[in-house]
Design an enzyme around this catalytic site. Structure first.
Site, PDB file in Angstrom:
ATOM      1  N   ASP A 271      40.929  37.547  39.958  1.00  0.00           N
ATOM      2  CA  ASP A 271      40.084  38.735  39.921  1.00  0.00           C
ATOM      3  C   ASP A 271      39.322  38.766  41.250  1.00  0.00           C
ATOM      4  OD1 ASP A 271      38.417  40.879  38.921  1.00  0.00           O
ATOM      5  OD2 ASP A 271      36.889  39.368  38.518  1.00  0.00           O
TER       6      ASP A 271
ATOM      7  N   ASP B  58      35.763  40.912  41.958  1.00  0.00           N
ATOM      8  CA  ASP B  58      34.303  40.946  41.810  1.00  0.00           C
ATOM      9  C   ASP B  58      33.795  39.778  40.969  1.00  0.00           C
ATOM     10  OD1 ASP B  58      33.745  43.311  43.277  1.00  0.00           O
ATOM     11  OD2 ASP B  58      34.413  44.532  41.587  1.00  0.00           O
TER      12      ASP B  58
END
Length: 237
Positions: A8, A10
């Protein structure tokens, strides 16, 4: 490659939510405040980016913000390790941010070539010179936001690679958010989920009935813990 490593962006690769970072120093007016009950988040960010453009924020300003995002603890060491073992690991990134910001940060940190593929919401510059945002795809997953199901993206990627005669021995997923729970939930026994400790993905895994979540779970506070796990794997290979 023997292993697929999914990141991922963020609050995983970088230590902030980039959607919040683009607003640094600016307060959203009342009519732009996000109400999750009435407005999908992707649509909210479309309006935020348009408003920023009206305030005179150019795409080049936004790029500089993305480039300056701080990395999460231990990430530089982890990426250095993965760079040394490129032949073992295939890396992809799946992010509900936007491709403009994600690509800008990866290039700024000299890591773009590590990732075979980046999946994120499409972004471009319109005739006004404003950064625009779109949804990634449509899907039927009841758990995920309407614009992106990371589980669907991961499944389709694995199917595509299998069609190219690439079968991974194991899949590793490094994330933090509620939208990382869906793809991590599709991992098999022998695969590993690395949820950021105390973040939504970790909390959702802990709430699962015993035996429901099939992958091994290794929570992390620093990406050095992810590196350590992968190092043990490489040594034992």
């Amino acid at each position: 490659p023997l292993f697929l490593l999914v990141f991922d962006f963020d609050e995983t690769l970088v230590d902030e939510n980039s959607d919040d970072s683009v607003l640094r120093g600016r307060a959203l007016p009342g009519h732009l405040q996000h109400d999750p009950d009435t407005e999908p988040y992707n649509r909210h960010m479309q309006r935020v980016l348009a408003w920023l453009g009206e305030q005179g924020v150019r795409p080049s300003d936004l790029r500089a913000t993305y480039e300056s995002l701080p990395l999460s603890p231990g990430v530089p060491n982890l990426l250095k390790f993965l760079s040394k073992h490129r032949r073992l690991f295939e890396l992809i990134l799946i992010s509900d941010a936007n491709v403009f910001g994600v690509e800008a940060k990866l290039r700024a940190m000299g890591a773009r070539s590590l990732f075979r593929k980046v999946f994120s919401n499409p972004a471009g510059v319109d005739g006004r010179g404003f950064l625009t945002l779109g949804p990634f795809h449509s899907h039927r997953c009841p758990r995920c936001p309407a614009n992106m199901c990371k589980g669907k993206i991961l499944r389709e990627y694995l199917e595509q690679r299998a069609g190219e005669d690439v079968e991974f021995q194991r899949v590793f997923y490094v994330g933090d958010g509620a939208n990382d729970f869906c793809p991590a939930g599709g991992l098999r026994p022998g695969d590993v989920a690395f949820p950021r400790k105390g973040y939504p993905m970790h909390r959702l895994i802990l709430q699962e009935p015993p035996g429901t979540f099939q992958a091994t779970v290794v929570p992390w506070e620093s990406a050095l813990e992810v590196e350590r796990s992968l190092q043990e794997l490489v040594q034992g290979k």
